[in-house]
Design a protein around this motif. Structure first.
Motif, PDB file in Angstrom:
ATOM      1  N   PRO A  47       0.813  -1.216   0.000  1.00 58.29           N
ATOM      2  CA  PRO A  47       0.000   0.000   0.000  1.00 58.29           C
ATOM      3  C   PRO A  47       0.848   1.268   0.000  1.00 58.29           C
ATOM      4  N   HIS A  48       0.322   2.292  -0.621  1.00 55.01           N
ATOM      5  CA  HIS A  48       0.863   3.647  -0.583  1.00 55.01           C
ATOM      6  C   HIS A  48      -0.356   4.564  -0.491  1.00 55.01           C
ATOM      7  N   ASP A  49      -0.151   5.835  -0.218  1.00 52.07           N
ATOM      8  CA  ASP A  49      -1.288   6.758  -0.223  1.00 52.07           C
ATOM      9  C   ASP A  49      -1.925   6.756  -1.604  1.00 52.07           C
ATOM     10  N   HIS A  50      -3.183   6.414  -1.662  1.00 49.84           N
ATOM     11  CA  HIS A  50      -3.969   6.411  -2.897  1.00 49.84           C
ATOM     12  C   HIS A  50      -3.398   5.497  -3.982  1.00 49.84           C
ATOM     13  N   GLU A  51      -2.728   4.419  -3.563  1.00 52.24           N
ATOM     14  CA  GLU A  51      -2.148   3.495  -4.542  1.00 52.24           C
ATOM     15  C   GLU A  51      -1.938   2.116  -3.934  1.00 52.24           C
ATOM     16  N   LEU A  52      -2.199   1.090  -4.744  1.00 51.88           N
ATOM     17  CA  LEU A  52      -1.839  -0.283  -4.404  1.00 51.88           C
ATOM     18  C   LEU A  52      -0.829  -0.759  -5.445  1.00 51.88           C
ATOM     19  N   ASP A  53       0.257  -1.344  -4.975  1.00 54.22           N
ATOM     20  CA  ASP A  53       1.317  -1.832  -5.859  1.00 54.22           C
ATOM     21  C   ASP A  53       1.304  -3.358  -5.839  1.00 54.22           C
ATOM     22  N   PHE A  54       0.965  -3.944  -6.983  1.00 55.04           N
ATOM     23  CA  PHE A  54       0.948  -5.394  -7.142  1.00 55.04           C
ATOM     24  C   PHE A  54       2.291  -5.824  -7.718  1.00 55.04           C
ATOM     25  N   SER A  55       3.040  -6.627  -6.974  1.00 58.34           N
ATOM     26  CA  SER A  55       4.353  -7.085  -7.421  1.00 58.34           C
ATOM     27  C   SER A  55       4.246  -8.492  -7.987  1.00 58.34           C
ATOM     28  N   TYR A  56       4.740  -8.633  -9.215  1.00 57.49           N
ATOM     29  CA  TYR A  56       4.715  -9.909  -9.926  1.00 57.49           C
ATOM     30  C   TYR A  56       6.135 -10.363 -10.211  1.00 57.49           C
ATOM     31  N   ARG A  57       6.321 -11.681 -10.214  1.00 56.97           N
ATOM     32  CA  ARG A  57       7.624 -12.265 -10.522  1.00 56.97           C
ATOM     33  C   ARG A  57       7.482 -13.191 -11.712  1.00 56.97           C
ATOM     34  N   ILE A  58       8.352 -13.012 -12.702  1.00 57.19           N
ATOM     35  CA  ILE A  58       8.436 -13.938 -13.825  1.00 57.19           C
ATOM     36  C   ILE A  58       9.365 -15.056 -13.347  1.00 57.19           C
ATOM     37  N   ILE A  59       8.814 -16.219 -13.067  1.00 61.46           N
ATOM     38  CA  ILE A  59       9.555 -17.262 -12.351  1.00 61.46           C
ATOM     39  C   ILE A  59      10.596 -18.002 -13.190  1.00 61.46           C
ATOM     40  N   THR A  60      10.551 -17.838 -14.497  1.00 56.68           N
ATOM     41  CA  THR A  60      11.446 -18.612 -15.365  1.00 56.68           C
ATOM     42  C   THR A  60      12.588 -17.805 -15.966  1.00 56.68           C
ATOM     43  N   LEU A  61      12.593 -16.487 -15.798  1.00 56.45           N
ATOM     44  CA  LEU A  61      13.558 -15.654 -16.510  1.00 56.45           C
ATOM     45  C   LEU A  61      14.330 -14.719 -15.583  1.00 56.45           C
ATOM     46  N   GLN A  62      15.575 -14.431 -15.999  1.00 55.65           N
ATOM     47  CA  GLN A  62      16.368 -13.415 -15.336  1.00 55.65           C
ATOM     48  C   GLN A  62      16.059 -12.068 -15.987  1.00 55.65           C
ATOM     49  N   ALA A  63      16.382 -10.997 -15.292  1.00 57.90           N
ATOM     50  CA  ALA A  63      16.073  -9.655 -15.784  1.00 57.90           C
ATOM     51  C   ALA A  63      16.614  -9.428 -17.192  1.00 57.90           C
ATOM     52  N   SER A  64      17.805  -9.899 -17.471  1.00 59.63           N
ATOM     53  CA  SER A  64      18.410  -9.688 -18.794  1.00 59.63           C
ATOM     54  C   SER A  64      17.656 -10.421 -19.905  1.00 59.63           C
ATOM     55  N   GLN A  65      16.821 -11.380 -19.532  1.00 56.24           N
ATOM     56  CA  GLN A  65      16.046 -12.146 -20.511  1.00 56.24           C
ATOM     57  C   GLN A  65      14.641 -11.590 -20.719  1.00 56.24           C
ATOM     58  N   ILE A  66      14.261 -10.635 -19.907  1.00 52.67           N
ATOM     59  CA  ILE A  66      12.906 -10.088 -19.967  1.00 52.67           C
ATOM     60  C   ILE A  66      12.929  -8.795 -20.758  1.00 52.67           C
ATOM     61  N   HIS A  67      12.185  -8.786 -21.847  1.00 53.08           N
ATOM     62  CA  HIS A  67      12.117  -7.612 -22.710  1.00 53.08           C
ATOM     63  C   HIS A  67      10.660  -7.178 -22.816  1.00 53.08           C
ATOM     64  N   ILE A  68      10.284  -6.252 -21.951  1.00 54.92           N
ATOM     65  CA  ILE A  68       8.921  -5.739 -21.928  1.00 54.92           C
ATOM     66  C   ILE A  68       8.961  -4.275 -22.329  1.00 54.92           C
ATOM     67  N   ASP A  69       8.241  -3.948 -23.364  1.00 52.12           N
ATOM     68  CA  ASP A  69       8.140  -2.569 -23.803  1.00 52.12           C
ATOM     69  C   ASP A  69       7.233  -1.805 -22.840  1.00 52.12           C
ATOM     70  N   ALA A  70       7.701  -0.672 -22.346  1.00 52.83           N
ATOM     71  CA  ALA A  70       6.937   0.116 -21.369  1.00 52.83           C
ATOM     72  C   ALA A  70       5.583   0.539 -21.917  1.00 52.83           C
TER      73      ALA A  70
END
Length: 129
Positions: free
Chosen positions: A55-78
């Protein structure tokens, strides 16, 4: 089955939001996050795990984990992530009422080692351009 538990939690949160005047307060969102976190972590698909809601003021942050990949393997366009999460959040019957009450939904993604990759925030202006 796990996905339905998460949806049920969001449904209950929506009902609380509608009945509450101070819905966006940190204290209220902390209580909500604590309730959701009781069922987490939970797999939402074959490779994505919802870890925690923060929780934050006026915000909920949902944290997700990609269980099969390292950061260098994840290519998500913003822009693609923003578009997909906006469509999801703004059309979801349990999330949209929260956004309409000025509660932002942040979606944060981490790699298999819980290293931060990317996040996006969806708020009322995203749903009502």
């Amino acid at each position: 089955m796990n996905r339905y538990k998460l949806l049920l939690s969001m449904l209950l949160i929506t009902f609380h939001a509608i009945a509450s005047d101070d819905w966006g307060s940190f204290e209220r969102l902390s209580a909500v996050a604590n309730d959701i976190n009781k069922i987490l972590p939970i797999m939402v698909d074959k490779i994505t795990e919802c870890l925690v809601v923060t929780p934050h003021d006026h915000e909920l942050d949902f944290s997700y984990r990609i269980i099969t990949l390292q950061a260098s393997q994840i290519h998500i366009d913003a822009n693609d992530l923003k578009y997909e999460r906006t469509n999801y959040a703004c059309s979801h019957p349990n999330i949209r009422p929260l956004i309409d009450r000025n509660i932002g939904m942040r979606y944060s993604y981490f790699d298999k080692n819980k290293k931060f990759v990317i996040s996006t925030l969806i708020n009322k202006s995203d749903c009502n351009p």
